[in-house]
Design a protein around this motif. Structure first.
Motif, PDB file in Angstrom:
ATOM      1  N   ALA A  51       0.901  -1.401   0.096  1.00 47.76           N
ATOM      2  CA  ALA A  51      -0.088   0.106   0.265  1.00 47.76           C
ATOM      3  C   ALA A  51       0.657   1.537  -0.209  1.00 47.76           C
ATOM      4  O   ALA A  51       0.240   2.309   0.396  1.00 47.76           O
ATOM      5  CB  ALA A  51      -0.909  -0.081   0.714  1.00 47.76           C
ATOM      6  N   CYS A  52       1.592   0.903  -0.540  1.00 46.08           N
ATOM      7  CA  CYS A  52       3.018   2.527  -0.595  1.00 46.08           C
ATOM      8  C   CYS A  52       2.772   3.414  -2.455  1.00 46.08           C
ATOM      9  O   CYS A  52       1.896   2.852  -3.014  1.00 46.08           O
ATOM     10  CB  CYS A  52       4.461   2.517  -0.256  1.00 46.08           C
ATOM     11  SG  CYS A  52       5.121   1.437  -1.653  1.00 46.08           S
ATOM     12  N   LEU A  53       2.997   4.015  -1.988  1.00 44.55           N
ATOM     13  CA  LEU A  53       3.054   4.981  -3.598  1.00 44.55           C
ATOM     14  C   LEU A  53       4.749   5.067  -4.501  1.00 44.55           C
ATOM     15  O   LEU A  53       5.716   5.414  -3.481  1.00 44.55           O
ATOM     16  CB  LEU A  53       2.898   6.551  -3.181  1.00 44.55           C
ATOM     17  CG  LEU A  53       2.570   7.260  -4.177  1.00 44.55           C
ATOM     18  CD1 LEU A  53       1.093   6.877  -4.519  1.00 44.55           C
ATOM     19  CD2 LEU A  53       1.994   8.968  -3.767  1.00 44.55           C
ATOM     20  N   PRO A  54       4.601   4.415  -5.290  1.00 46.43           N
ATOM     21  CA  PRO A  54       5.816   4.224  -5.890  1.00 46.43           C
ATOM     22  C   PRO A  54       6.199   5.362  -6.051  1.00 46.43           C
ATOM     23  O   PRO A  54       5.300   6.412  -6.388  1.00 46.43           O
ATOM     24  CB  PRO A  54       5.287   3.475  -7.311  1.00 46.43           C
ATOM     25  CG  PRO A  54       4.296   3.196  -7.409  1.00 46.43           C
ATOM     26  CD  PRO A  54       3.765   4.208  -6.141  1.00 46.43           C
ATOM     27  N   ALA A  55       7.829   5.556  -5.607  1.00 45.27           N
ATOM     28  CA  ALA A  55       8.967   6.564  -6.343  1.00 45.27           C
ATOM     29  C   ALA A  55       9.294   6.890  -7.285  1.00 45.27           C
ATOM     30  O   ALA A  55       9.505   7.773  -8.040  1.00 45.27           O
ATOM     31  CB  ALA A  55       9.003   6.884  -4.459  1.00 45.27           C
ATOM     32  N   ALA A  56      10.308   6.028  -7.299  1.00 45.15           N
ATOM     33  CA  ALA A  56      11.747   6.482  -7.982  1.00 45.15           C
ATOM     34  C   ALA A  56      12.251   4.891  -8.282  1.00 45.15           C
ATOM     35  O   ALA A  56      11.872   3.040  -7.130  1.00 45.15           O
ATOM     36  CB  ALA A  56      12.959   6.648  -7.842  1.00 45.15           C
TER      37      ALA A  56
END
Lengths: 298, 298
Positions: free
Chosen positions: B79-84
Motif C-alpha cells: 500500500a505504498c506510493l511508487p516513487a523511483a
C-alpha cells in the motif's frame, strides 16, 4: 536440492539488525525509517559471468563480495555513507544451495564492513548464466554528495592509489574507498569525484564532460601499480595499463587548492579551460589521452 | 552498433522530471530528497528470459513493462506510493540499440503510469540471456504500510479480481493494483496484504505463516478467470488453475470486519486459529489447500 523457500528462510535468519530497518526482508518490500536530515542516494551495479567475473575461476564468496564492493565504490564516488542494499540473483539451474549461500555471504561480509545491511532480494533460477544485480542506498550523513559536474578550470586532480593491472586479481579483492572518500570530501575542497571503474582516461573524461572543463595529466605523476608492469598486453607500457585498464576502484577527485598532507591523494594533473583530456609527457609535449579502456559493447 | 555510452546519452535524455530527484541518473548515484514524513519502502524483482518472459515471443516493450509492473505490484502489496526505480539490464551480445531502447521505454511507460521515475541504471552486454532487474522505492505517503504479518483469526479474506490462466497473456499485460490497494488500506481495516504472484495457495500461506494464523477458503467464492477455463493442463479444473497458477498480480488482503461495498474486494474466506490453509468444498468438507503453484527450483 532444497527449493527457493528454504533458501529464503536461511536468508532471513542471516539478516543483521539495522537501526534504519522497520520491516526487514521477508515481506513484499522492506520498510526503512529514512533519517529526515539525510539525502537518499541510490544506484545499481550488476556483475555478470564472463564479464565481471569468471565462475570457473572465482569463488562464489568473491563474486558476492565484488557486486557489493562495486556498489560501495559508487558510494565512495559520491562521498555518501552506505545504508542498505537489495540484491537479485539469477542462478543457473542446478546451482547448489551451498553455492547460493556463499554468494550471499560474500555480499553480506563486504556490506557489513561498511554497516550496509542487505534488506531485500529476489532469487530466480534459469537456463542462463550467473548474474547478480545489487542496488545500494546511501545517506548523505553530514557530507554534501560530490557529483561529477562541479569541477572548474585550474583545479587539482588527485587519485587515491596506484593504478593498472587490476585484472590480475585486485578487481575481485579491492576495498572500496568509502571512508577515505568521505574524509576527502569533508575537507570542503572537493568539487568533483568519481571512482575509477573504467580507467582514468574514460572516467576523467566523464568529469570533464559533466563539468565543462578539460584536463592535463602529468605522465610521470601517475601512480603505476606493480601489477601494471606484470601485464603482458602487446604494445602497452605499464603507464598505458595504469591509464586505461580500469577496475581499479580508486577514487579520482578534483579539488580547489592543495589538499592537506594528511588526506589521501596523489596529485596527477590539473583541470583546464581547454576541453579534452591530455597527457603531458616528460619530454614536455601534450598528447590527447585517448580512451582505450574497456567499453561494454551492446 | 553504437556503444554503451551512446545508449546512456539517450537514456539521460529520456528522464522525466521528479520533485524528489536532486541529482538525476548520470552520476555514480542519483540523489533524492526523501520526504521527512515518509517511510522508505524498497525491494527488487527481476525478469529472466525463459522464466518470466520468452524473448522469442514477447516484445521488448512488453518485457520492460513487466519488470516495472512486477515491482509496482509489490508497492500495491504494501500500500505504498511508487516513487523511483533503478534498473540493471544484462543484454545478450548483439542486442541492437533499438531493442535496448524498447526495453527501456516499456519500463518507462509502465512507471510513468504511476509517477515512478527511473533514476539510475546499469547496462551490460554478455554471452548470457536477457535479464532485467529492477529495484523500486516507495513512499508511505499517508498510508501505513501493510505487511503480511498482521492478520488475526476470524478476519475476512478478499481478493481484488479473477484468478487463473494468466500465462495465456495477462502475466505480461496486467495493471498493478497500486491505486486500489492504497484505497483499500486507507479504510484502516486491512491487517495483512500480499500480491498474488505465486498463486493463492502459496501466497495466502505466506500471510498465514507470518501472521501465525490459518485460513479457510470457500471454493465456490473463488473468482475464476475465463482464462482459467481455457487452460488445458491435464487433470486440473479451472478452480485449480485459479488457486495455483500464479502471476495474477491481484492483491489478497485480510480485513477486520466487512469491507465497505465501494471498496474493491471479493470475499473468499476467513482466517482461523487452526493453522494451515484449507479449501471448503461445496459439499461441506474441508481439504488441505496444497501448494501446487510454481516454485523456482534452485
Amino acid at each position: 536440492m532444497a527449493g527457493e523457500f528454504d533458501f529464503i528462510a536461511w536468508l532471513r535468519a542471516q539478516q543483521t539488525a539495522s537501526a534504519l530497518v522497520r520491516v526487514p526482508a521477508g515481506d513484499d518490500l522492506a520498510v526503512l525509517n529514512w533519517p529526515a536530515e539525510d539525502l537518499l542516494l541510490v544506484g545499481v551495479d550488476q556483475v555478470l559471468d564472463g564479464v565481471h567475473f569468471d565462475s570457473a575461476v572465482h569463488s562464489p564468496r568473491q563474486i558476492g563480495a565484488k557486486v557489493m564492493n562495486r556498489n560501495l565504490s559508487d558510494c565512495a564516488a559520491m562521498a555518501c555513507l552506505p545504508a542498505a542494499a537489495v540484491v537479485s540473483a539469477a542462478l543457473p539451474k542446478g546451482t547448489s544451495l551451498e553455492y547460493a549461500k556463499e554468494l550471499y555471504l560474500g555480499m553480506k561480509e563486504a556490506g557489513e564492513a561498511f554497516d550496509c545491511a542487505i534488506v531485500g532480494g529476489d532469487t530466480g533460477s534459469w537456463a542462463g548464466r550467473l548474474a547478480l544485480s545489487l542496488t545500494i542506498l546511501g545517506r548523505s550523513a553530514g557530507v554534501t554528495p560530490v557529483t561529477r559536474s562541479g569541477a572548474q578550470p585550474g583545479q587539482r586532480i588527485y587519485v587515491t592509489g596506484p593504478l593498472g593491472g587490476s585484472v590480475l586479481g585486485r578487481h575481485m579483492t579491492f576495498v572500496p574507498r568509502v571512508a577515505e572518500a568521505r574524509q576527502i570530501a569533508a575537507t570542503g575542497r572537493v568539487r568533483a569525484m568519481i571512482d575509477l571503474s573504467d580507467g582514468i582516461s574514460r572516467d576523467l573524461g566523464h568529469i570533464c564532460r559533466e563539468s565543462g572543463v578539460g584536463a592535463v595529466i602529468y605522465a610521470e605523476r601517475i601512480p603505476v601499480h606493480l601489477d601494471a608492469g606484470r601485464m603482458g598486453r602487446a604494445g602497452w607500457s605499464p603507464l598505458e595499463h595504469a591509464l586505461h585498464d580500469g577496475e581499479d576502484y580508486e577514487v579520482l577527485y578534483v579539488a580547489e587548492g592543495e589538499m592537506p598532507p594528511e588526506t589521501l591523494g596523489i596529485f596527477v594533473g590539473m583541470t583546464t579551460a581547454e576541453p579534452g583530456v591530455r597527457l603531458r609527457t616528460p619530454g614536455g609535449g601534450d598528447v590527447p589521452l585517448e580512451v582505450k579502456g574497456w567499453e561494454h559493447g551492446l
